[in-house]
Design a protein around this motif. Structure first.
Motif, PDB file in Angstrom:
ATOM      1  N   ALA A  44      25.231  19.838  48.204  1.00  0.00           N
ATOM      2  CA  ALA A  44      25.196  21.150  47.815  1.00  0.00           C
ATOM      3  C   ALA A  44      25.149  20.913  46.251  1.00  0.00           C
ATOM      4  N   SER A  45      25.945  20.098  45.684  1.00  0.00           N
ATOM      5  CA  SER A  45      25.849  19.992  43.915  1.00  0.00           C
ATOM      6  C   SER A  45      24.423  19.597  43.614  1.00  0.00           C
ATOM      7  N   ASP A  46      23.573  19.091  44.424  1.00  0.00           N
ATOM      8  CA  ASP A  46      22.221  18.855  43.810  1.00  0.00           C
ATOM      9  C   ASP A  46      21.247  19.833  43.996  1.00  0.00           C
ATOM     10  N   LEU A  47      21.703  21.004  44.747  1.00  0.00           N
ATOM     11  CA  LEU A  47      20.604  21.772  44.897  1.00  0.00           C
ATOM     12  C   LEU A  47      20.264  22.717  43.701  1.00  0.00           C
ATOM     13  N   ARG A  48      19.334  23.461  43.743  1.00  0.00           N
ATOM     14  CA  ARG A  48      19.015  24.231  42.422  1.00  0.00           C
ATOM     15  C   ARG A  48      20.047  25.180  41.856  1.00  0.00           C
ATOM     16  N   ARG A  49      20.440  25.164  40.845  1.00  0.00           N
ATOM     17  CA  ARG A  49      21.422  25.900  40.349  1.00  0.00           C
ATOM     18  C   ARG A  49      20.872  27.091  39.763  1.00  0.00           C
ATOM     19  N   LEU A  50      21.476  28.346  39.851  1.00  0.00           N
ATOM     20  CA  LEU A  50      20.903  29.387  39.100  1.00  0.00           C
ATOM     21  C   LEU A  50      22.127  30.058  38.326  1.00  0.00           C
ATOM     22  N   GLY A  51      22.390  29.194  37.021  1.00  0.00           N
ATOM     23  CA  GLY A  51      23.495  29.756  36.345  1.00  0.00           C
ATOM     24  C   GLY A  51      24.688  28.898  36.706  1.00  0.00           C
ATOM     25  N   PRO A  52      25.878  29.089  35.822  1.00  0.00           N
ATOM     26  CA  PRO A  52      27.118  28.486  35.907  1.00  0.00           C
ATOM     27  C   PRO A  52      27.930  29.128  37.076  1.00  0.00           C
ATOM     28  N   ASP A  53      28.847  28.384  37.648  1.00  0.00           N
ATOM     29  CA  ASP A  53      29.464  29.074  38.768  1.00  0.00           C
ATOM     30  C   ASP A  53      30.352  30.075  38.226  1.00  0.00           C
ATOM     31  N   ILE A  54      30.740  31.021  39.146  1.00  0.00           N
ATOM     32  CA  ILE A  54      31.425  32.118  38.712  1.00  0.00           C
ATOM     33  C   ILE A  54      32.896  32.105  39.250  1.00  0.00           C
ATOM     34  N   VAL A  55      33.696  32.299  38.398  1.00  0.00           N
ATOM     35  CA  VAL A  55      35.227  32.007  38.763  1.00  0.00           C
ATOM     36  C   VAL A  55      35.874  33.064  39.110  1.00  0.00           C
ATOM     37  N   LEU A  56      36.812  33.209  40.119  1.00  0.00           N
ATOM     38  CA  LEU A  56      37.271  34.255  40.562  1.00  0.00           C
ATOM     39  C   LEU A  56      39.115  33.882  40.791  1.00  0.00           C
ATOM     40  N   ALA A  57      39.687  34.624  39.927  1.00  0.00           N
ATOM     41  CA  ALA A  57      41.172  34.479  39.925  1.00  0.00           C
ATOM     42  C   ALA A  57      41.939  35.454  40.986  1.00  0.00           C
ATOM     43  N   ALA A  58      43.232  35.097  41.158  1.00  0.00           N
ATOM     44  CA  ALA A  58      44.082  35.905  42.168  1.00  0.00           C
ATOM     45  C   ALA A  58      44.265  37.460  41.213  1.00  0.00           C
ATOM     46  N   SER A  59      44.291  37.639  40.201  1.00  0.00           N
ATOM     47  CA  SER A  59      44.133  38.908  39.644  1.00  0.00           C
ATOM     48  C   SER A  59      42.883  39.569  39.786  1.00  0.00           C
ATOM     49  N   ASP A  60      41.848  38.905  40.098  1.00  0.00           N
ATOM     50  CA  ASP A  60      40.650  39.758  40.516  1.00  0.00           C
ATOM     51  C   ASP A  60      40.550  40.209  42.075  1.00  0.00           C
ATOM     52  N   CYS A  61      41.450  39.468  42.800  1.00  0.00           N
ATOM     53  CA  CYS A  61      41.589  39.838  44.352  1.00  0.00           C
ATOM     54  C   CYS A  61      42.744  40.973  44.575  1.00  0.00           C
ATOM     55  N   THR A  62      42.304  42.121  44.054  1.00  0.00           N
ATOM     56  CA  THR A  62      43.305  43.244  44.452  1.00  0.00           C
ATOM     57  C   THR A  62      42.546  44.430  44.828  1.00  0.00           C
ATOM     58  N   ALA A  63      42.892  45.133  45.334  1.00  0.00           N
ATOM     59  CA  ALA A  63      42.400  46.602  45.679  1.00  0.00           C
ATOM     60  C   ALA A  63      41.936  47.266  44.508  1.00  0.00           C
ATOM     61  N   ALA A  64      42.395  47.214  43.452  1.00  0.00           N
ATOM     62  CA  ALA A  64      42.052  47.955  42.438  1.00  0.00           C
ATOM     63  C   ALA A  64      40.513  47.311  42.025  1.00  0.00           C
ATOM     64  N   LYS A  65      40.137  45.978  42.243  1.00  0.00           N
ATOM     65  CA  LYS A  65      38.997  45.655  42.015  1.00  0.00           C
ATOM     66  C   LYS A  65      38.065  45.446  43.071  1.00  0.00           C
ATOM     67  N   ILE A  66      38.488  45.182  44.369  1.00  0.00           N
ATOM     68  CA  ILE A  66      37.746  45.162  45.435  1.00  0.00           C
ATOM     69  C   ILE A  66      37.703  46.485  46.182  1.00  0.00           C
ATOM     70  N   GLY A  67      38.580  47.255  46.055  1.00  0.00           N
ATOM     71  CA  GLY A  67      38.598  48.587  46.602  1.00  0.00           C
ATOM     72  C   GLY A  67      39.240  48.604  47.945  1.00  0.00           C
ATOM     73  N   THR A  68      39.529  49.744  48.325  1.00  0.00           N
ATOM     74  CA  THR A  68      40.014  49.996  49.946  1.00  0.00           C
ATOM     75  C   THR A  68      39.060  50.448  50.630  1.00  0.00           C
ATOM     76  N   SER A  69      37.814  50.722  50.503  1.00  0.00           N
ATOM     77  CA  SER A  69      36.802  51.564  51.252  1.00  0.00           C
ATOM     78  C   SER A  69      35.587  51.032  51.009  1.00  0.00           C
ATOM     79  N   ILE A  70      34.564  51.042  51.620  1.00  0.00           N
ATOM     80  CA  ILE A  70      33.103  51.106  51.668  1.00  0.00           C
ATOM     81  C   ILE A  70      32.554  52.618  52.183  1.00  0.00           C
ATOM     82  N   GLU A  71      31.815  53.218  51.162  1.00  0.00           N
ATOM     83  CA  GLU A  71      31.045  54.240  51.774  1.00  0.00           C
ATOM     84  C   GLU A  71      30.132  54.040  52.986  1.00  0.00           C
ATOM     85  N   PRO A  72      30.340  54.837  54.125  1.00  0.00           N
ATOM     86  CA  PRO A  72      29.358  54.620  55.261  1.00  0.00           C
ATOM     87  C   PRO A  72      27.896  54.659  54.810  1.00  0.00           C
TER      88      PRO A  72
END
Length: 608
Positions: A44-72
């Motif tokens: 996988a590391s040799d496959l065509r890359r489209l920009g740098p990897d994106i880093v996700l931290a524990a502080s990003d894994c919250t209801a405030a950022k992800i949300g608690t619902s999705i509109e139908p």
């Protein structure tokens, strides 16, 4: 057998199966076709890359950022609501740190037979801008393991992919030993009951709708977590998941860049019925094929088919020619392929004889003719399909309950207390089809009262549409692999589906976007061995059939680096190798020692 059986009794569950990954290489083109280059699939590391990897931290894994619902309204198929629960998972046991989002989609139908869809999205701490939806197995009912992988292989999550999947809209209780890869999914009390099979929305979810619903919810979550959509989105599935993989390419082509489908259940609605068709044929006691006849049956397959690939070695490589011998719906209808095994005067002198020399009565032969010939429908099903391919000659004729040692309710000679015949897919007969969970599935009559319902279910459940033009036009790529010793799925139906794609789209078009591989004499897990008695009756040692190749790696390389796999690729088992050929080609032995890959080439038999 890997996974579980649609025909075994009692009920078992199928786990998600990932394809083994080794280096693949070109063996050669089909006769009359130009070679197609196929370099070794890169990591996988040799496959065509489209920009740098994106880093996700524990502080990003919250209801405030992800949300608690999705509109139908953000979901492409109808749901009543979508609720989310978010949790950060630290790295442990080779599983990298990730954000896990569990979701519940409430059904539009609020009746007691309705079910929610439980889904999960796992978002890696370091994301490579790719996502993969994983299919289920068996009758589904549990979220697939999104953090694992094939033994010895790096899971896609660990390679930087977002992975997501669902239980398809109904729940199966696993108890203390459950294997869903996390906490039990949310489900209403009593939701493990089989009455979901009476609910039209739940059936449609299993057939196709949950795939779109899960995809759309996952994309919304990815967008919220990382700030962008995946650059490449894949679907990887085996068995039921293989059917789902074909389904998304047929119904939701714009959503996927690459599809990997192994041993797909193509005609799902009929596969659930097929075991009952065999038991119905065996209603007269005279038609009962007993386990004592197994060696006689596979011995006859070997006698007539082993040498069709140019060598007698206990492997039926020339699956097309062998099928043509035993399928009475093609060729001379007056031929009698079982004549050499027919009991003199239709009297079996030794019904308990388990040797290859055992004979078969007229009634037993009639049942075998049903099992190994295309089954003709009274009325066309979805996509104009007029028949179900059933099974092709194999070395496991009793596998997955094709042959059973008992008599069942409704069969001549069954004891008064005999149970109704049961298998993993029987709920598709008593529930989906008959709408009566207490019904005897052996009461089915082709072309009778259930004929219209058969057509309805086929439109919902079957992945038989041969037109992949929308998927091809959007640049999608697809690799499908089946095994002819598969007694769980129907190789006959799979082969007929392959042919329907070629008939509809043409060989040249198909080769531009798909590889339709056939792995002779391998089962539902795409593994197998030679039979220990060859076609001449000589005992030979058992050896594994080469089956390892990096199907997913080949797909990624094709989609992202535009390097098409060859029309055949090399599959290995230790030091042994064979060409894995594109339908309808098969590995034909040429010259030299059998262990040498150069001794085989892909040869074509005209489909019939």
């Amino acid at each position: 057998m890997d996974g579980c059986s649609f025909m075994s009794f009692p009920l078992f569950r199928v786990r998600h199966v990932a394809i083994a990954a080794l280096i693949a290489s070109t063996v050669g083109p089909l006769a009359g076709q130009a070679p197609v280059s196929a370099p070794a699939a890169p990591p996988a590391s040799d496959l065509r890359r489209l920009g740098p990897d994106i880093v996700l931290a524990a502080s990003d894994c919250t209801a405030a950022k992800i949300g608690t619902s999705i509109e139908p309204s953000a979901i492409g198929e109808s749901v009543r609501s979508v609720t989310l629960t978010t949790a950060w998972v630290e790295a442990a046991n080779s599983v990298p740190s990730h954000c896990r989002v569990d979701g519940v989609m409430a059904p539009v139908d609020t009746s007691t037979t309705s079910r929610s869809i439980n889904f999960r999205v796992v978002l890696p701490a370091t994301w490579n801008r790719r996502a993969v939806q994983l299919g289920g197995g068996g009758m589904n009912g549990v979220i697939p393991n999104l953090t694992g992988g094939a033994p010895g292989q790096m899971p896609l999550l660990a390679r930087g992919f977002v992975a997501y999947g669902s239980d398809s809209g109904h729940q199966i209780a696993f108890g203390p030993g459950r294997r869903s890869g996390g906490p039990p999914p949310s489900a209403a009390p009593g939701s493990t009951s089989d009455d979901w099979t009476l609910n039209e929305e739940a059936i449609a979810n299993l057939g196709y709708a949950q795939l779109k619903k899960t995809h759309d919810a996952a994309i919304a979550i990815i967008q919220r977590a990382y700030g962008e959509r995946p650059r490449f989105n894949y679907f990887v599935g085996t068995s039921q998941g293989g059917r789902e993989a074909l389904t998304v390419a047929q119904r939701y082509a714009a959503d996927y860049d690459g599809i990997s489908a192994n041993v797909p259940i193509v005609g799902f609605s009929t596969l659930m019925l097929a075991p009952e068709l065999i038991r119905i044929k065996e209603k007269p006691l005279a038609n009962w094929v007993t386990p004592a006849k197994v060696n006689a049956i596979r011995g006859e397959f070997m006698r007539q088919c082993d040498a069709l690939d140019g060598i007698t070695d206990g492997v039926i490589n020339n699956y097309m020619a062998c099928r043509a011998i035993f399928d009475l719906t093609q060729g001379d209808k007056n031929r009698q392929p079982w004549a050499a095994k027919r009991c003199p005067n239709n009297v079996d002198p030794s019904p308990t004889d388990t040797s290859a020399n055992a004979c078969l009565t007229n009634g037993q032969i009639a049942t075998l003719e049903l099992t190994y010939s295309r089954y003709r429908f009274a009325t066309s099903l979805a996509n104009g399909v007029r028949s179900f391919g059933m099974w092709v000659p194999n070395t496991d004729p009793s596998g997955s309950g094709l042959i059973l040692p008992a008599r069942f309710k409704g069969q001549e000679g069954a004891p008064p207390e005999a149970p109704a015949h049961s298998h993993l897919g029987v709920l598709g007969v008593t529930g989906f089809l008959m709408k009566n969970l207490s019904a005897n599935p052996l009461d089915y009559v082709e072309g009778g009262a259930f004929d219209r319902r058969r057509q309805e279910l086929s439109r919902i459940l079957d992945s038989t549409n041969p037109d992949f033009s929308a998927f091809q036009k959007r640049g999608g790529k697809m690799i499908v692999t089946i095994g002819t010793n598969d007694t769980l799925a129907s190789p006959g139906a799979q082969l007929d589906f392959y042919q329907s794609i070629l008939d509809r789209m043409g060989r040249a078009n198909v080769d531009r976007f798909a590889r339709l591989f056939v792995m002779p004499q391998t089962g539902h897990g795409l593994s197998g061995t030679n039979y220990t008695v060859d076609g001449t009756g000589k005992a030979i040692p058992s050896q594994p059939i080469p089956n390892s190749f990096d199907q997913v790696g080949l797909l990624f390389d094709w989609v992202e680096n535009m390097r098409a796999p060859g029309m055949s690729v090399k599959v290995t088992a230790g030091e042994k190798s064979l060409p894995l050929c594109s339908y309808p080609a098969y590995p034909r032995y040429q010259n030299g020692p059998p262990a040498a890959a150069s001794s085989y080439e892909c040869a074509v038999v005209s489909p019939r």
